[in-house]
Scaffold this motif. Structure first.
Motif, mmCIF file in Angstrom:
data_model
loop_
_atom_site.group_PDB
_atom_site.id
_atom_site.type_symbol
_atom_site.label_atom_id
_atom_site.label_comp_id
_atom_site.label_asym_id
_atom_site.label_seq_id
_atom_site.Cartn_x
_atom_site.Cartn_y
_atom_site.Cartn_z
ATOM 1 N N GLN A 1 -4.206 -0.086 -23.497
ATOM 2 C CA GLN A 1 -4.797 1.190 -23.040
ATOM 3 C C GLN A 1 -4.089 1.694 -21.781
ATOM 4 O O GLN A 1 -3.913 2.901 -21.592
ATOM 5 C CB GLN A 1 -6.294 1.003 -22.774
ATOM 6 C CG GLN A 1 -7.097 0.712 -24.037
ATOM 7 C CD GLN A 1 -8.510 0.247 -23.727
ATOM 8 O OE1 GLN A 1 -8.732 -0.548 -22.813
ATOM 9 N NE2 GLN A 1 -9.469 0.728 -24.500
ATOM 10 N N ALA A 2 -3.678 0.756 -20.948
ATOM 11 C CA ALA A 2 -2.997 1.134 -19.699
ATOM 12 C C ALA A 2 -1.678 1.835 -20.003
ATOM 13 O O ALA A 2 -1.339 2.859 -19.392
ATOM 14 C CB ALA A 2 -2.743 -0.110 -18.844
ATOM 15 N N ILE A 3 -0.924 1.303 -20.959
ATOM 16 C CA ILE A 3 0.369 1.913 -21.316
ATOM 17 C C ILE A 3 0.134 3.337 -21.808
ATOM 18 O O ILE A 3 0.811 4.293 -21.388
ATOM 19 C CB ILE A 3 1.074 1.072 -22.404
ATOM 20 C CG1 ILE A 3 1.479 -0.277 -21.822
ATOM 21 C CG2 ILE A 3 2.288 1.822 -22.946
ATOM 22 C CD1 ILE A 3 1.944 -1.269 -22.879
ATOM 23 N N ALA A 4 -0.832 3.496 -22.713
ATOM 24 C CA ALA A 4 -1.102 4.831 -23.266
ATOM 25 C C ALA A 4 -1.553 5.776 -22.154
ATOM 26 O O ALA A 4 -1.124 6.940 -22.097
ATOM 27 C CB ALA A 4 -2.177 4.728 -24.348
ATOM 28 N N PHE A 5 -2.385 5.272 -21.270
ATOM 29 C CA PHE A 5 -2.926 6.131 -20.210
ATOM 30 C C PHE A 5 -1.816 6.608 -19.272
ATOM 31 O O PHE A 5 -1.714 7.802 -18.963
ATOM 32 C CB PHE A 5 -3.998 5.373 -19.410
ATOM 33 C CG PHE A 5 -4.710 6.231 -18.409
ATOM 34 C CD1 PHE A 5 -5.944 6.786 -18.691
ATOM 35 C CD2 PHE A 5 -4.131 6.497 -17.169
ATOM 36 C CE1 PHE A 5 -6.594 7.600 -17.763
ATOM 37 C CE2 PHE A 5 -4.760 7.311 -16.249
ATOM 38 C CZ PHE A 5 -5.995 7.865 -16.535
ATOM 39 N N VAL A 6 -0.992 5.684 -18.826
ATOM 40 C CA VAL A 6 0.046 6.049 -17.847
ATOM 41 C C VAL A 6 1.056 7.004 -18.483
ATOM 42 O O VAL A 6 1.495 7.974 -17.860
ATOM 43 C CB VAL A 6 0.721 4.780 -17.277
ATOM 44 C CG1 VAL A 6 1.922 5.146 -16.412
ATOM 45 C CG2 VAL A 6 -0.281 3.982 -16.453
ATOM 46 N N GLN A 7 1.397 6.740 -19.742
ATOM 47 C CA GLN A 7 2.327 7.654 -20.425
ATOM 48 C C GLN A 7 1.725 9.057 -20.514
ATOM 49 O O GLN A 7 2.390 10.055 -20.215
ATOM 50 C CB GLN A 7 2.621 7.109 -21.834
ATOM 51 C CG GLN A 7 3.634 7.929 -22.597
ATOM 52 C CD GLN A 7 5.045 7.802 -22.012
ATOM 53 O OE1 GLN A 7 5.724 6.813 -22.243
ATOM 54 N NE2 GLN A 7 5.482 8.776 -21.228
ATOM 55 N N PHE B 1 -4.183 1.808 -10.046
ATOM 56 C CA PHE B 1 -4.493 0.428 -9.681
ATOM 57 C C PHE B 1 -5.219 -0.225 -10.860
ATOM 58 O O PHE B 1 -6.440 -0.271 -10.913
ATOM 59 C CB PHE B 1 -5.352 0.404 -8.399
ATOM 60 C CG PHE B 1 -4.567 0.836 -7.184
ATOM 61 C CD1 PHE B 1 -4.306 2.182 -6.945
ATOM 62 C CD2 PHE B 1 -4.078 -0.100 -6.290
ATOM 63 C CE1 PHE B 1 -3.561 2.585 -5.841
ATOM 64 C CE2 PHE B 1 -3.334 0.292 -5.172
ATOM 65 C CZ PHE B 1 -3.071 1.632 -4.950
ATOM 66 N N PRO B 2 -4.431 -0.717 -11.814
ATOM 67 C CA PRO B 2 -5.022 -1.323 -13.013
ATOM 68 C C PRO B 2 -5.463 -2.768 -12.757
ATOM 69 O O PRO B 2 -5.112 -3.347 -11.726
ATOM 70 C CB PRO B 2 -3.851 -1.317 -14.009
ATOM 71 C CG PRO B 2 -2.704 -0.634 -13.335
ATOM 72 C CD PRO B 2 -2.976 -0.704 -11.867
ATOM 73 N N PRO B 3 -6.175 -3.356 -13.715
ATOM 74 C CA PRO B 3 -6.460 -4.794 -13.622
ATOM 75 C C PRO B 3 -5.154 -5.591 -13.608
ATOM 76 O O PRO B 3 -4.125 -5.131 -14.113
ATOM 77 C CB PRO B 3 -7.246 -5.076 -14.916
ATOM 78 C CG PRO B 3 -7.839 -3.756 -15.300
ATOM 79 C CD PRO B 3 -6.849 -2.723 -14.874
ATOM 80 N N PHE B 4 -5.210 -6.800 -13.049
ATOM 81 C CA PHE B 4 -4.004 -7.635 -12.935
ATOM 82 C C PHE B 4 -3.269 -7.788 -14.268
ATOM 83 O O PHE B 4 -2.041 -7.783 -14.308
ATOM 84 C CB PHE B 4 -4.372 -9.041 -12.439
ATOM 85 C CG PHE B 4 -4.762 -9.101 -10.979
ATOM 86 C CD1 PHE B 4 -3.884 -8.682 -9.989
ATOM 87 C CD2 PHE B 4 -5.999 -9.607 -10.597
ATOM 88 C CE1 PHE B 4 -4.239 -8.767 -8.637
ATOM 89 C CE2 PHE B 4 -6.354 -9.692 -9.260
ATOM 90 C CZ PHE B 4 -5.472 -9.268 -8.280
ATOM 91 N N THR B 5 -4.044 -7.945 -15.346
ATOM 92 C CA THR B 5 -3.415 -8.244 -16.640
ATOM 93 C C THR B 5 -2.627 -7.067 -17.191
ATOM 94 O O THR B 5 -1.876 -7.224 -18.157
ATOM 95 C CB THR B 5 -4.485 -8.666 -17.668
ATOM 96 O OG1 THR B 5 -5.543 -7.695 -17.645
ATOM 97 C CG2 THR B 5 -5.045 -10.039 -17.358
ATOM 98 N N ASP B 6 -2.780 -5.883 -16.606
ATOM 99 C CA ASP B 6 -2.046 -4.694 -17.075
ATOM 100 C C ASP B 6 -0.743 -4.487 -16.310
ATOM 101 O O ASP B 6 0.095 -3.672 -16.725
ATOM 102 C CB ASP B 6 -2.876 -3.416 -16.843
ATOM 103 C CG ASP B 6 -4.197 -3.386 -17.593
ATOM 104 O OD1 ASP B 6 -4.513 -4.360 -18.291
ATOM 105 O OD2 ASP B 6 -4.905 -2.371 -17.465
ATOM 106 N N LEU B 7 -0.597 -5.167 -15.185
ATOM 107 C CA LEU B 7 0.463 -4.757 -14.254
ATOM 108 C C LEU B 7 1.870 -4.910 -14.839
ATOM 109 O O LEU B 7 2.731 -4.049 -14.638
ATOM 110 C CB LEU B 7 0.345 -5.543 -12.942
ATOM 111 C CG LEU B 7 -0.831 -5.111 -12.062
ATOM 112 C CD1 LEU B 7 -1.020 -6.091 -10.891
ATOM 113 C CD2 LEU B 7 -0.623 -3.693 -11.526
#
Ligand code: G3H
Length: 270
Positions: free
Chosen positions: A29-35, A56-62
């Motif tokens: 979800q983080a990849i889709a959101f940032v894109q 500032f995502p959760p650690f596991t997304d960084l």
């Protein structure tokens, strides 16, 4: 090649809009959101000289966010929501600043009220984490703010100023600093502070930075307001001379809302 975003060293303060996702959005979800956020800002012809943007995502997304930002040279910064006071060792569940630096994290939020309240973080812990972030070249985003009871008992400035004084003990002002004033009662409540009150506290925090770290640090440090910031109220905060941006929680999870907040221009000196 990656775009490495670092805060300005002295001179004009570029407004900073920071999105704290808290425990939301997994790495996919983080990849889709940032894109999508990058596309939305590009479509709107956002000028990043008007406002720096970081998530500032959760650690596991960084790692995923780093890979995307690097591969596509996205002008979006990112940071961690916390950092360990320790650099390595038997500290189960903690994340070293060394690891965050390897992921090119420019920033780490430290002392968020949810860490203070839910995890018992003390002012001394916050100070240790600020020093740890600096050891690894990471700019701390130090959160301070009063509870509703503090507000009633001491007014708005006393507790945030005392928290920041403790957080900056022994800190080298040349290593970069962002401060977020977040009244605890305003976080997630839908009831933002009155902008004049935010200005009063941010001015007091800037004066303290000047006292502790010197005039250059006081001039360079971005002081953000946080607590129920939306696209509808961002203008009223950015109008204040000592408010240099926002730490946005809930509204940072909605691309349209967050990009509208980012695109609001602060008119410096007007
Ligand atoms: O870190 C962000 C703050 O806790 C503000 O959260 P909020 O915008 O959901 O009130």
């Amino acid at each position: 090649m990656a775009v490495t975003l670092r805060p300005p060293q002295g001179g004009a303060r570029i407004p900073f809009i920071a999105g704290n996702w808290k425990m939301n959005l997994d790495h996919l979800q983080a990849i889709a959101f940032v894109q999508k956020l990058a596309w939305a800002l590009a479509d709107a012809k956002h000028d990043f000289a008007d406002a720096e943007v970081a998530v500032f995502p959760p650690f596991t997304d960084l790692r995923s966010v780093q890979t995307l930002v690097t591969a596509d040279s996205l002008p979006i910064g990112y940071g961690a929501q916390d950092v360990s006071a320790h650099d390595s060792g038997a500290y189960t569940g903690e994340i070293s600043g060394a690891f965050l630096a390897q992921l090119d994290c420019a920033y780490a939020i430290i002392g968020h009220s949810e860490r203070r309240t839910l995890h018992g973080e003390t002012d001394a812990d916050v100070n240790s984490k600020v020093l740890a972030a600096h050891r690894h070249g990471i700019v701390p985003v130090v959160c301070v703010g009063e509870t509703a009871d503090d507000l009633e008992a001491h007014g708005p400035s006393a507790v945030p100023v005392a928290q920041l004084r403790a957080a900056l003990d022994g800190v080298d002002g040349s290593k970069g600093l962002v401060v977020a004033y977040e009244p605890v009662w305003a976080i997630g409540s839908g009831q933002a502070a009155i902008p004049e009150q935010a200005e009063q506290v941010c001015a007091a925090l800037r004066a303290l930075i000047g006292e502790l770290l010197g005039d250059e640090a006081a001039t360079a440090t971005r002081i953000l307001y946080g607590g129920s910031v939306t696209a509808a109220n961002i203008a009223s905060f950015l109008r204040e001379p000592n408010v240099d941006g926002a730490l946005v929680g809930g509204a940072s999870l909605d691309i349209d809302e967050f990009s509208s907040i980012v695109r609001f221009k602060k008119h410096v000196g007007t």
